[in-house]
Design an enzyme around this catalytic site. Sequence first.
Site, PDB file in Angstrom:
ATOM      1  N   GLY A 148      61.930  20.684  82.215  1.00 51.90           N
ATOM      2  CA  GLY A 148      62.302  19.943  81.032  1.00 51.90           C
ATOM      3  C   GLY A 148      63.799  19.767  80.871  1.00 51.90           C
ATOM      4  O   GLY A 148      64.523  19.516  81.829  1.00 51.90           O
ATOM      5  N   SER A 149      64.270  19.949  79.656  1.00 47.22           N
ATOM      6  CA  SER A 149      65.600  19.518  79.257  1.00 47.22           C
ATOM      7  C   SER A 149      66.737  20.318  79.872  1.00 47.22           C
ATOM      8  O   SER A 149      66.683  21.536  79.993  1.00 47.22           O
ATOM      9  CB  SER A 149      65.716  19.600  77.735  1.00 47.22           C
ATOM     10  OG  SER A 149      67.013  19.248  77.316  1.00 47.22           O
TER      11      SER A 149
END
Length: 591
Positions: free
Chosen positions: A71-72
């Site tokens: 993810g981020s």
Amino acid sequence: MQKDVVLSRSVQVSGRMLCSGQAGGPVVTAPVGLSFWGGVDPLNGIVLDRHHPLAGECLTGKVLAVPGGRGSCTGSCVMLELILNGVAPAAIIVCEHEEIYTLGALIAQVFFDRTMPVLQISREAFVLLGQYRFARIEGQTLILSDEPTTAMPAPSAPIAQEPGGHDIALAPIDRALLAGEHGKAAQVAMRLVLKMAELQGATRFMDVTQAHIDGCIYIGPASLRFAQMLRDLGAKVRVPTTLNAISVDRRRWRELGVDATLGEPASALADTYTDMGARPTFTCAPYLLDSAPAFGAQIGWAESNAVVYANSVLGARTMKYPDFMDICIAITGRAPYAGCHRDEGRRATCAIDVQMPEGADDSFWPLVGYCCGAIARHEIPLVRGLENTCPTLDDLKAFGAAFATSAGAPMFHIAGVTPEADRQPDLPRTILSVADLLEGWKELNTGDAGCIGLVSLGNPHFSASEMHRLADLLEGRMCSEQVKIVVTCGRAVFEQATQAGDIARLDAFGVQVIQDTCWCMLGEPIVPPDTHTIMTNSGKYAHYAPGLVGCRVRFGSLADCVEAARTGAVSDNPPAWLQPATTLHPNALPA
């Protein structure tokens, strides 16, 4: 009656220290990576990600063992806040290539004298973690046991060592930067870039032509303090640098009702990066700007969706750089020659054969991206079966953002679509069937049928073509007074849509268009406190929203979102092209 006797067991495992220190505690482990941004609360250490096996678990003081990050890129910022707030894990153990957790821990160590060790072990050793209740890290050694081991000394910050770089060929500019000839800020930045190069196994550095900064998102005081420390040391970017979406609409946050406790520091953080010479673009879709990199360009980008789009769709070259490393690369203009910067690091390592359903709408692209990311994890996939689908750039944007949410990989290939996809018949193969897509759709749809209060569009930021299509879909419709429609976009797209007349058209339908920030940073009052269910066409936001704002989500196509805004309600039935009687596209791959 004889009692069972349980003998205490212990085992020692050697690993590779990514961030030094010693610590121990109870083990919490999961077989999938965890995004700290949107997945862990920086104020209390509780896992927010409703889709993760550790959802609801408090990580504070525990030894977290997951394969790696996903993810981020902003996970490094969250990690720093956790450490400085005193609610971080005692240590982290990984078995995959990992930089996001590690950089947050390194920044805490180098700049704030706080330590949280990160240790990488083999995949074979990683499977042992679930068999033991406690773990302790001492140097490069991991000790697993059934019972708490002897008390660990209180964690203390080791003396920061000068970077060795003995295995990395340093060019004259690298030596000059490390020697402080270009200023203290550049010296500090280059030392961090050198540390990252050592972790990546790079043998040299290279120039980058541009950078994109994701670290301008305000997570808490630590992210602001880090940026201000660099600025006060005289930091200036050496290459053209764009800024990601920030935490507020920079020019209108007061008008929008945002509390000053967020608006003021978030604005100060944005100003700090512009003081260092970055452009106030404030978009999570820098590939929509006129400065988008060309095929083959070496760049230093952060922001997970931007990274995978640049690598996969544009054919530019960047690693998935964690927040904080992005500004260091911008200040030095140098990056490790490793990973996706090299031909070898861009090749597919697995194949995903998609069974394309007949009649799929635009929600297919974020859905299939999300499912492919969950399969690929840290592998770069070659996605097959979509050769004749002719996706638009908006479709690929939606695919990439959802892929980057569920995967840790920095890019993907789609056969017949993306510029570097090639046919490799000997890759490990996974079939993604229509039934698998239906399961993915169910995972993203956490809300029940019924009333919705908000339609969320623009994660990542809307393009000008999406603005135009939304205005067309709304033409001749009356929207429910109980439903807000909010779109986020960058300043450049807002100007394009204004000139095209689409902003005026959207205003007439009561659509609220917010610039500079994006849905992963929005809360009250944009998300009304009485909102229980949000409708979105974003696979990325459908994943993150339940943890970020505590709302359930309905996921569907852009037309579905407009229909939900018109009626104020949504069905819980999957789209027709996902239902059991679905026929496959004529060119769908066989099982």
